[in-house]
Design an enzyme around this catalytic site. Structure first.
Site, PDB file in Angstrom:
ATOM      1  N   MET A  26       0.853  -1.196   0.000  1.00 17.53           N
ATOM      2  CA  MET A  26       0.000   0.000   0.000  1.00 17.53           C
ATOM      3  C   MET A  26       0.885   1.241   0.000  1.00 17.53           C
ATOM      4  O   MET A  26       1.657   1.450   0.936  1.00 17.53           O
ATOM      5  CB  MET A  26      -0.930   0.004   1.223  1.00 17.53           C
ATOM      6  CG  MET A  26      -2.053  -1.003   1.129  1.00 17.53           C
ATOM      7  SD  MET A  26      -3.120  -1.003   2.605  1.00 17.53           S
ATOM      8  CE  MET A  26      -2.135  -1.926   3.764  1.00 17.53           C
ATOM      9  N   GLN A  78       7.624  -4.975  -4.379  1.00 17.48           N
ATOM     10  CA  GLN A  78       6.685  -4.824  -5.494  1.00 17.48           C
ATOM     11  C   GLN A  78       7.191  -3.762  -6.464  1.00 17.48           C
ATOM     12  O   GLN A  78       7.505  -2.639  -6.064  1.00 17.48           O
ATOM     13  CB  GLN A  78       5.293  -4.431  -5.034  1.00 17.48           C
ATOM     14  CG  GLN A  78       4.331  -4.515  -6.229  1.00 17.48           C
ATOM     15  CD  GLN A  78       2.950  -3.981  -5.975  1.00 17.48           C
ATOM     16  OE1 GLN A  78       2.780  -2.826  -5.612  1.00 17.48           O
ATOM     17  NE2 GLN A  78       1.954  -4.828  -6.176  1.00 17.48           N
ATOM     18  N   CYS A 108      -2.956  -1.768 -10.199  1.00 14.16           N
ATOM     19  CA  CYS A 108      -3.207  -0.371  -9.820  1.00 14.16           C
ATOM     20  C   CYS A 108      -3.888   0.391 -10.963  1.00 14.16           C
ATOM     21  O   CYS A 108      -3.379   0.429 -12.084  1.00 14.16           O
ATOM     22  CB  CYS A 108      -1.892   0.312  -9.456  1.00 14.16           C
ATOM     23  SG  CYS A 108      -2.145   2.034  -8.997  1.00 14.16           S
ATOM     24  N   LYS A 147       0.564  -9.526  -8.925  1.00 14.50           N
ATOM     25  CA  LYS A 147      -0.675  -9.135  -8.232  1.00 14.50           C
ATOM     26  C   LYS A 147      -1.562  -8.454  -9.264  1.00 14.50           C
ATOM     27  O   LYS A 147      -1.125  -7.502  -9.912  1.00 14.50           O
ATOM     28  CB  LYS A 147      -0.347  -8.186  -7.080  1.00 14.50           C
ATOM     29  CG  LYS A 147      -1.563  -7.692  -6.311  1.00 14.50           C
ATOM     30  CD  LYS A 147      -1.126  -6.992  -5.031  1.00 14.50           C
ATOM     31  CE  LYS A 147      -2.293  -6.461  -4.213  1.00 14.50           C
ATOM     32  NZ  LYS A 147      -2.824  -5.191  -4.722  1.00 14.50           N
ATOM     33  N   HIS A 179      -6.705  -9.621  -6.639  1.00  8.88           N
ATOM     34  CA  HIS A 179      -7.675  -8.721  -6.025  1.00  8.88           C
ATOM     35  C   HIS A 179      -8.999  -9.024  -6.721  1.00  8.88           C
ATOM     36  O   HIS A 179      -9.154  -8.761  -7.913  1.00  8.88           O
ATOM     37  CB  HIS A 179      -7.238  -7.265  -6.221  1.00  8.88           C
ATOM     38  CG  HIS A 179      -8.146  -6.281  -5.558  1.00  8.88           C
ATOM     39  ND1 HIS A 179      -7.887  -4.937  -5.526  1.00  8.88           N
ATOM     40  CD2 HIS A 179      -9.316  -6.435  -4.895  1.00  8.88           C
ATOM     41  CE1 HIS A 179      -8.866  -4.310  -4.872  1.00  8.88           C
ATOM     42  NE2 HIS A 179      -9.743  -5.203  -4.494  1.00  8.88           N
ATOM     43  N   ASN A 219      -7.307 -11.629  -2.458  1.00 10.65           N
ATOM     44  CA  ASN A 219      -7.221 -10.318  -1.803  1.00 10.65           C
ATOM     45  C   ASN A 219      -8.530  -9.583  -2.060  1.00 10.65           C
ATOM     46  O   ASN A 219      -9.127  -9.729  -3.115  1.00 10.65           O
ATOM     47  CB  ASN A 219      -6.016  -9.544  -2.393  1.00 10.65           C
ATOM     48  CG  ASN A 219      -6.037  -8.063  -2.051  1.00 10.65           C
ATOM     49  OD1 ASN A 219      -6.112  -7.220  -2.949  1.00 10.65           O
ATOM     50  ND2 ASN A 219      -5.971  -7.727  -0.793  1.00 10.65           N
ATOM     51  N   GLY A 220      -8.944  -8.798  -1.062  1.00  2.45           N
ATOM     52  CA  GLY A 220     -10.139  -7.972  -1.237  1.00  2.45           C
ATOM     53  C   GLY A 220     -11.091  -8.087  -0.066  1.00  2.45           C
ATOM     54  O   GLY A 220     -11.778  -9.105   0.072  1.00  2.45           O
ATOM     55  N   GLY A 241      -5.222  -5.914   3.073  1.00  6.35           N
ATOM     56  CA  GLY A 241      -4.743  -4.549   2.884  1.00  6.35           C
ATOM     57  C   GLY A 241      -5.255  -3.601   3.941  1.00  6.35           C
ATOM     58  O   GLY A 241      -4.692  -3.477   5.031  1.00  6.35           O
ATOM     59  N   ARG A 242      -6.391  -2.949   3.649  1.00  8.63           N
ATOM     60  CA  ARG A 242      -6.860  -1.865   4.505  1.00  8.63           C
ATOM     61  C   ARG A 242      -7.050  -2.272   5.965  1.00  8.63           C
ATOM     62  O   ARG A 242      -6.794  -1.485   6.871  1.00  8.63           O
ATOM     63  CB  ARG A 242      -8.154  -1.278   3.936  1.00  8.63           C
ATOM     64  CG  ARG A 242      -7.882  -0.414   2.725  1.00  8.63           C
ATOM     65  CD  ARG A 242      -9.120  -0.184   1.905  1.00  8.63           C
ATOM     66  NE  ARG A 242      -9.570  -1.393   1.235  1.00  8.63           N
ATOM     67  CZ  ARG A 242     -10.602  -1.462   0.414  1.00  8.63           C
ATOM     68  NH1 ARG A 242     -11.299  -0.383   0.171  1.00  8.63           N
ATOM     69  NH2 ARG A 242     -10.927  -2.592  -0.167  1.00  8.63           N
TER      70      ARG A 242
HETATM   71  C1  LIG Z   1      -3.713   3.445   0.529  1.00  6.19           C
HETATM   72  C2  LIG Z   1      -3.584   2.270  -0.412  1.00  6.19           C
HETATM   73  C3  LIG Z   1      -2.475   2.154  -1.215  1.00  6.19           C
HETATM   74  C4  LIG Z   1      -2.334   1.065  -2.075  1.00  6.19           C
HETATM   75  N1  LIG Z   1      -1.185   0.920  -2.801  1.00  6.19           N
HETATM   76  C5  LIG Z   1      -0.990  -0.218  -3.525  1.00  6.19           C
HETATM   77  C6  LIG Z   1       0.277  -0.505  -4.131  1.00  6.19           C
HETATM   78  O1  LIG Z   1       1.255   0.240  -3.991  1.00  6.19           O
HETATM   79  N2  LIG Z   1       0.375  -1.648  -4.873  1.00  6.19           N
HETATM   80  C7  LIG Z   1      -0.670  -2.524  -5.014  1.00  6.19           C
HETATM   81  O2  LIG Z   1      -0.533  -3.556  -5.678  1.00  6.19           O
HETATM   82  N3  LIG Z   1      -1.859  -2.282  -4.437  1.00  6.19           N
HETATM   83  C8  LIG Z   1      -2.020  -1.184  -3.679  1.00  6.19           C
HETATM   84  N4  LIG Z   1      -3.202  -0.991  -3.024  1.00  6.19           N
HETATM   85  C9  LIG Z   1      -4.259  -2.013  -3.122  1.00  6.19           C
HETATM   86  C10 LIG Z   1      -4.094  -3.050  -1.995  1.00  6.19           C
HETATM   87  O3  LIG Z   1      -2.861  -3.728  -2.105  1.00  6.19           O
HETATM   88  C11 LIG Z   1      -5.237  -4.084  -2.029  1.00  6.19           C
HETATM   89  O4  LIG Z   1      -5.181  -4.774  -3.246  1.00  6.19           O
HETATM   90  C12 LIG Z   1      -6.610  -3.423  -1.906  1.00  6.19           C
HETATM   91  O5  LIG Z   1      -6.627  -2.460  -0.879  1.00  6.19           O
HETATM   92  C13 LIG Z   1      -7.683  -4.484  -1.635  1.00  6.19           C
HETATM   93  O6  LIG Z   1      -7.407  -5.173  -0.446  1.00  6.19           O
HETATM   94  P1  LIG Z   1      -8.192  -4.826   0.941  1.00  6.19           P
HETATM   95  O7  LIG Z   1      -9.639  -4.859   0.625  1.00  6.19           O
HETATM   96  O8  LIG Z   1      -7.756  -5.890   1.904  1.00  6.19           O
HETATM   97  O9  LIG Z   1      -7.756  -3.451   1.338  1.00  6.19           O
HETATM   98  C14 LIG Z   1      -3.354   0.097  -2.161  1.00  6.19           C
HETATM   99  C15 LIG Z   1      -4.475   0.218  -1.346  1.00  6.19           C
HETATM  100  C16 LIG Z   1      -4.589   1.285  -0.473  1.00  6.19           C
HETATM  101  C17 LIG Z   1      -5.819   1.380   0.441  1.00  6.19           C
END
Ligand SMILES: Cc1cc2nc3c(=O)[nH]c(=O)nc-3n(C[C@H](O)[C@H](O)[C@H](O)COP(=O)(O)O)c2cc1C
Length: 355
Positions: A26, A78, A108, A147, A179, A219-220, A241-242
């Site tokens: 993230m 990553q 992304c 990813k 995801h 993931n998700g 993630g979050r």
């Molecule tokens: C603040 C933030 C920054 C993120 N940055 C990246 C990143 O650098 N690379 C990536 O693959 N996903 C990034 N993501 C996506 C997360 O890795 C993840 O796929 C997404 O939040 C869904 O998972 P969750 O529902 O558990 O949060 C980011 C998500 C958030 C909230």
């Protein structure tokens, strides 16, 4: 939870074999400070860096971005990019560092990433992703993973997902972290792209059914260890993630659940004590107090005292000398722990906050 064995992997990096749990990459969250904090909570969860683009790594200060602290492994770097030769150069730079794996970001949807032609937009170009994976694997000499999303605008069928994974697995990708929703490349912000397109975990299960020998992670919106455990019985990993940002202590029970030895989950006070020495060292090195305190924000999430803790952190004077900042942090934890202990003795919040 399945009990994976710890074995020694090539280059001395500890590897959890079997289904794995990880904290998602993230941007502006999983920086080195956050990762060091997480290591005070769990040593058995895999961690990821934020996405580092090839452009940022191939600058003069690129090598400094790749620094790994001894506590961080198992850690995955990553990368973001779509040029196989630039990705290979970054992989070569990472080779002598303690990264267990390299991961390519194919998920992304942000406008800047899209305009660079990488991230989720690469789902439209499976052959290019395959080239990138091949180049990264050759240069890195260890596992490369991807990813990605279920699809993107105009390429959203299950068949195109199978075609994507098939082509990239054939190029040597060692693991797919999915995801479980499509990304909308137009009309939605990155934030909306994590909320609006519906989650389709059934597709991830179907993908695993299609490729039984390829490690596939989901993931998700996974928000509890119980939810993660259910997936870990069926898939090869779960990435969170979050929920890790919003409640890092969610991971406090991981080590005790996967370890064959008896491991006591850490208390919040212990976590802060562990992080404190990192914070002191980094303050001396001139790191911004703001960046150093940021990972602590949600330590008491869901507990009595959560708001008091956030306020106490916000009150810390960022312009004070380092030892004053550390003392203020000690005062903050004392204040909140007193409140926390009182609440515990009145049996408040015990279902969400046992430590
Ligand atoms: C603040 C933030 C920054 C993120 N940055 C990246 C990143 O650098 N690379 C990536 O693959 N996903 C990034 N993501 C996506 C997360 O890795 C993840 O796929 C997404 O939040 C869904 O998972 P969750 O529902 O558990 O949060 C980011 C998500 C958030 C909230």
């Amino acid at each position: 939870m399945h009990r994976p064995a710890l074995v020694s992997a090539p280059r001395g990096i500890p590897q959890v074999v079997g289904p794995r749990l990880s904290v998602a990459p993230m941007m502006n969250v999983t920086d080195r400070h956050f990762r060091v904090l997480m290591r005070g909570i769990t040593t058995r969860t895999w961690l990821y860096t934020e996405m580092l683009t090839t452009a940022s790594l191939l600058q003069d200060r690129g090598p400094a971005l790749l620094q790994v602290e001894p506590v961080e492994p198992p850690l995955v770097l990553q990368l973001g990019g779509d040029d196989p030769s630039a990705l290979a150069r970054c992989a070569t730079m990472a080779r002598r560092r303690a990264y267990a794996e390299l991961n390519l970001n194919v998920g992304c949807p942000s406008a800047s990433v899209r305009s660079g032609g990488f991230g989720a937009a690469l789902m439209l170009r499976p052959a290019r992703v395959a080239d990138c994976v091949r180049a990264m694997s050759d240069a890195f000499g260890a596992r490369v993973t991807v990813k990605h999303r279920l699809g993107v605008d105009g390429r959203e069928s299950f068949q195109s997902l199978i075609d994507f994974v098939g082509a990239v697995a054939a190029a040597g990708a060692a693991r797919f972290i999915v995801h479980a929703r499509v990304a909308r490349l137009s009309g939605l912000s990155p934030r909306q792209n994590r909320q609006v397109p519906p989650l389709r975990p059934d597709w991830v299960h179907a993908l695993k059914g299609w490729f039984p020998h390829v490690p596939i992670e989901i993931n998700g919106e996974i928000r509890s260890l119980a939810q993660a455990e259910r997936y870990l019985h069926q898939l090869d990993g779960v990435m969170i993630g979050r929920a890790a940002r919003e409640a890092p202590m969610l991971f406090a029970d991981v080590d005790s659940r996967v370890s064959p030895e008896r491991v006591e989950p850490p208390t919040r006070r212990q976590v802060v004590r562990r992080y404190r020495s990192w914070l002191s060292r980094e303050l001396v090195a001139g790191t911004s107090p703001l960046l150093l305190l940021r990972p602590l924000q949600h330590l008491y999430s869901g507990c009595p005292g959560a708001r008091r803790w956030r306020r106490a952190l916000a009150r810390i004077d960022r312009h004070s000398p380092g030892d004053t900042i550390v003392r203020q942090l000690d005062d903050a934890i004392d204040e909140v722990e007193r409140l926390h202990a009182t609440a515990r003795s009145h049996r408040l919040g015990e279902t969400v906050c046992v430590r």
